[in-house]
Write a protein that holds these residues in place. Structure first.
Motif, PDB file in Angstrom:
ATOM      1  N   VAL A  96      -2.044  83.641 -40.703  1.00  0.00           N
ATOM      2  CA  VAL A  96      -2.862  84.797 -40.323  1.00  0.00           C
ATOM      3  C   VAL A  96      -1.978  86.022 -40.123  1.00  0.00           C
ATOM      4  CG1 VAL A  96      -4.426  85.735 -38.569  1.00  0.00           C
ATOM      5  CG2 VAL A  96      -4.670  83.361 -39.321  1.00  0.00           C
ATOM      6  N   PHE A  97      -0.821  85.834 -39.484  1.00  0.00           N
ATOM      7  CA  PHE A  97       0.116  86.945 -39.298  1.00  0.00           C
ATOM      8  C   PHE A  97       0.581  87.480 -40.655  1.00  0.00           C
ATOM      9  CE2 PHE A  97       4.505  88.490 -38.925  1.00  0.00           C
ATOM     10  CZ  PHE A  97       4.345  89.481 -37.958  1.00  0.00           C
ATOM     11  N   LEU A  98       0.943  86.567 -41.562  1.00  0.00           N
ATOM     12  CA  LEU A  98       1.390  86.967 -42.895  1.00  0.00           C
ATOM     13  C   LEU A  98       0.303  87.746 -43.627  1.00  0.00           C
ATOM     14  CD1 LEU A  98       3.369  86.781 -45.324  1.00  0.00           C
ATOM     15  CD2 LEU A  98       2.247  84.605 -45.915  1.00  0.00           C
ATOM     16  N   THR A  99      -0.935  87.259 -43.531  1.00  0.00           N
ATOM     17  CA  THR A  99      -2.034  87.940 -44.213  1.00  0.00           C
ATOM     18  C   THR A  99      -2.240  89.346 -43.649  1.00  0.00           C
ATOM     19  OG1 THR A  99      -3.092  85.780 -44.485  1.00  0.00           O
ATOM     20  CG2 THR A  99      -4.414  87.714 -44.999  1.00  0.00           C
ATOM     21  N   GLY A 100      -2.120  89.463 -42.331  1.00  0.00           N
ATOM     22  CA  GLY A 100      -2.256  90.777 -41.712  1.00  0.00           C
ATOM     23  C   GLY A 100      -1.222  91.759 -42.233  1.00  0.00           C
ATOM     24  N   LYS A 101       0.009  91.288 -42.379  1.00  0.00           N
ATOM     25  CA  LYS A 101       1.062  92.156 -42.928  1.00  0.00           C
ATOM     26  C   LYS A 101       0.779  92.499 -44.389  1.00  0.00           C
ATOM     27  CE  LYS A 101       3.646  92.584 -39.291  1.00  0.00           C
ATOM     28  NZ  LYS A 101       3.693  93.904 -38.612  1.00  0.00           N
ATOM     29  N   GLU A 140      -2.177  92.668 -45.754  1.00  0.00           N
ATOM     30  CA  GLU A 140      -3.286  93.627 -45.773  1.00  0.00           C
ATOM     31  C   GLU A 140      -2.756  95.064 -45.724  1.00  0.00           C
ATOM     32  OE1 GLU A 140      -6.771  90.960 -43.518  1.00  0.00           O
ATOM     33  OE2 GLU A 140      -5.924  92.745 -42.573  1.00  0.00           O
ATOM     34  N   ILE A 141      -1.741  95.260 -44.872  1.00  0.00           N
ATOM     35  CA  ILE A 141      -1.152  96.596 -44.713  1.00  0.00           C
ATOM     36  C   ILE A 141      -0.316  96.956 -45.952  1.00  0.00           C
ATOM     37  CG2 ILE A 141       0.418  98.001 -43.318  1.00  0.00           C
ATOM     38  CD1 ILE A 141      -0.359  96.155 -40.935  1.00  0.00           C
ATOM     39  N   TYR A 142       0.507  96.013 -46.385  1.00  0.00           N
ATOM     40  CA  TYR A 142       1.424  96.275 -47.504  1.00  0.00           C
ATOM     41  C   TYR A 142       0.675  96.518 -48.816  1.00  0.00           C
ATOM     42  CZ  TYR A 142       5.131  95.505 -50.947  1.00  0.00           C
ATOM     43  OH  TYR A 142       6.004  95.650 -51.988  1.00  0.00           O
ATOM     44  N   LEU A 143      -0.341  95.688 -49.084  1.00  0.00           N
ATOM     45  CA  LEU A 143      -1.085  95.796 -50.336  1.00  0.00           C
ATOM     46  C   LEU A 143      -2.234  96.795 -50.260  1.00  0.00           C
ATOM     47  CD1 LEU A 143      -1.317  91.969 -51.198  1.00  0.00           C
ATOM     48  CD2 LEU A 143       0.242  93.648 -52.221  1.00  0.00           C
ATOM     49  N   MET A 153      -6.248  86.418 -50.929  1.00  0.00           N
ATOM     50  CA  MET A 153      -6.016  85.651 -52.168  1.00  0.00           C
ATOM     51  C   MET A 153      -4.579  85.158 -52.241  1.00  0.00           C
ATOM     52  SD  MET A 153      -7.900  87.540 -55.357  1.00  0.00           S
ATOM     53  CE  MET A 153      -7.163  86.357 -56.496  1.00  0.00           C
ATOM     54  N   ALA A 154      -3.642  86.030 -51.912  1.00  0.00           N
ATOM     55  CA  ALA A 154      -2.226  85.661 -51.955  1.00  0.00           C
ATOM     56  C   ALA A 154      -1.919  84.544 -50.972  1.00  0.00           C
ATOM     57  CB  ALA A 154      -1.361  86.889 -51.658  1.00  0.00           C
ATOM     58  N   THR A 155      -2.514  84.620 -49.774  1.00  0.00           N
ATOM     59  CA  THR A 155      -2.264  83.592 -48.756  1.00  0.00           C
ATOM     60  C   THR A 155      -2.799  82.238 -49.195  1.00  0.00           C
ATOM     61  OG1 THR A 155      -2.272  85.212 -46.962  1.00  0.00           O
ATOM     62  CG2 THR A 155      -2.739  82.923 -46.371  1.00  0.00           C
ATOM     63  N   PHE A 156      -4.034  82.214 -49.691  1.00  0.00           N
ATOM     64  CA  PHE A 156      -4.605  80.938 -50.131  1.00  0.00           C
ATOM     65  C   PHE A 156      -3.879  80.401 -51.365  1.00  0.00           C
ATOM     66  CE2 PHE A 156      -7.926  81.787 -47.149  1.00  0.00           C
ATOM     67  CZ  PHE A 156      -8.440  80.542 -46.827  1.00  0.00           C
ATOM     68  N   GLY A 157      -3.413  81.292 -52.222  1.00  0.00           N
ATOM     69  CA  GLY A 157      -2.604  80.843 -53.355  1.00  0.00           C
ATOM     70  C   GLY A 157      -1.308  80.200 -52.899  1.00  0.00           C
TER      71      GLY A 157
END
Length: 419
Positions: A161-166, A168-171, A179-183
């Motif tokens: 979740v932390f990675l996805t949050g980052k 979200e900001i970066y992308l 999508m990237a996280t689930f991949g």
């Protein structure tokens, strides 16, 4: 071939037990916790999120019904490897579905398949554990099983979740970030499959059990023996009501943290929720569980169960405070951590009581029935929690949650419990 098999059996359980139970915990966490945050970030309403994600618990409620099929067809090792490949496919398909206009329905169907696969993996893994390890090894690794399952929770609800949050900001693209996280997690299961394909032993005992004409009758006898226990009404009330308040709270906790302040939430970002709830919260939950086990081993379940129920339920009032006051983030961290610490304590007492109920010749099956009822007790309140919150708001909802903790604590005074 036999020499190869015996060589594999001699491998230390340290080479596969941690990864097997990590692989058990990751899908469980993604399906039950991360999916809630995913749908919230993609604009689904709280009511729909809580209802549909709660129904995803159904395979864990019913898994005892197809456990005999797993037991009598193929080996546990084959089942585990197949389910890991299946999980890879499901996670990859979920990632792809997030770009579709009707992603919610499609991803929910895939999550449901993934839940069935995860529940089947649980059956096979627990069976393999008993076949591949000696009695002494089983006793030694029982705590480590739980530890690596909890670490998987930390990985899922914290790191991912932390990675996805980052991301979200970066992308600057919420869907692409998820999508990237689930991949990424999908690829993880390919790696787990390859690793386990190479290192998992092939114990001689891991063979499909022979079907016999008494199998259906035996299952009926097992169920009947469970419901013939003394004070079964009190036992059922305890299992279904002990976590009633927590079952409603757990579905809304992350949604409350994410919802904007004008809608009654705390307005935290995705990565902050990954830290507050998924990292510090889960670490506190693990710590509470460890302390709970130590306390029960020292003082006994009879003395500990009610105090642990209080530890589980009283901290729910922290959410009432947070909903009413909207405190600074620095205060949110310890309040969520304390609530999760109490959850860890209280859940340990509950788990030990379910084990206490397992007596006689059907211990394993009785425990499966108890855990199925436990999952049912989580699913039904969770399914209606979003609708209740929507109609009365967060503050009133959390007050109601506190009142819903009372029936479960009352049931403790009526259940059979001897030292």
């Amino acid at each position: 071939m036999n020499s190869h098999r015996h060589k594999l059996v001699s491998l230390s359980p340290w080479t596969f037990i941690p990864t097997l139970y990590f692989a058990q915990g990751v899908p469980n966490t993604i399906i039950n916790t991360v999916s809630v945050i995913l749908y919230k970030r993609l604009g689904i309403s709280n009511q729909e999120i809580t209802f549909w994600t709660s129904l995803l618990n159904l395979p864990w409620v019913l898994k005892m019904l197809w456990a005999p099929f797993v037991d009598t067809n193929s080996t546990k090792r084959t089942w585990m490897l197949t389910m890991q490949l299946g999980m890879f496919a499901c996670l990859g398909l979920i990632a792809l579905s997030l770009q579709l206009p009707n992603f919610f329905v499609i991803s929910l169907v895939i999550f449901a398949v993934a839940a069935f696969i995860s529940a089947t993996y649980d059956i096979a893994t627990d069976g393999f554990y008993m076949l591949a390890l000696s009695s002494e090894q089983q006793a030694f690794f029982v705590g480590f099983r739980s530890l690596f399952f909890r670490l998987a929770m930390l990985f899922g609800s914290g790191f991912l979740v932390f990675l996805t949050g980052k991301l979200e900001i970066y992308l600057n693209n919420i869907r692409l970030a998820w999508m990237a996280t689930f991949g990424l997690v999908s690829i993880l299961f390919v790696l787990l499959f390859i690793y386990h394909r190479l290192v998992l032993p092939e114990p001689d005992l891991d063979q499909p059990r022979q079907k016999n004409i008494n199998q259906e009758i035996s299952f009926g006898i097992i169920v009947k023996s469970y419901f013939k226990q003394a004070k079964i009404i009190a036992i059922l009330a305890f299992i279904l009501l002990y976590r009633l308040g927590e079952a409603m709270l757990v579905k809304l906790a992350s949604l409350f943290l994410l919802d904007p302040i004008e809608e009654g939430g705390l307005g935290l970002s995705t990565d902050t929720v990954g830290l507050v709830y998924g990292t510090f919260g889960v670490i506190s939950l693990i710590s509470g569980g460890i302390l709970g086990g130590l306390l029960i081993s020292r003082y006994g379940l009879r003395k500990c169960l009610l105090p642990m129920a209080l530890a589980l339920n009283i901290p729910d009032i922290f959410y009432v405070y947070m909903a009413a006051v909207k405190p600074y983030l620095l205060l949110v961290y310890p309040l969520v951590a304390l609530e999760q610490f109490g959850y860890g304590l209280g859940f340990t007492g509950f788990t030990v009581y379910l084990l206490y109920l397992c007596k006689g010749e059907y211990k394993t099956s009785h425990y499966a029935i108890s855990t199925g009822l436990m999952a049912l007790g989580l699913m039904l309140p969770g399914a209606i929690s979003g609708a209740i919150q929507k109609s009365i708001g967060y503050t009133s909802f959390f007050i109601l949650v506190c009142f819903f903790t009372i029936p479960g604590m009352i049931s403790i005074f009526f259940i059979p419990l001897e030292e």
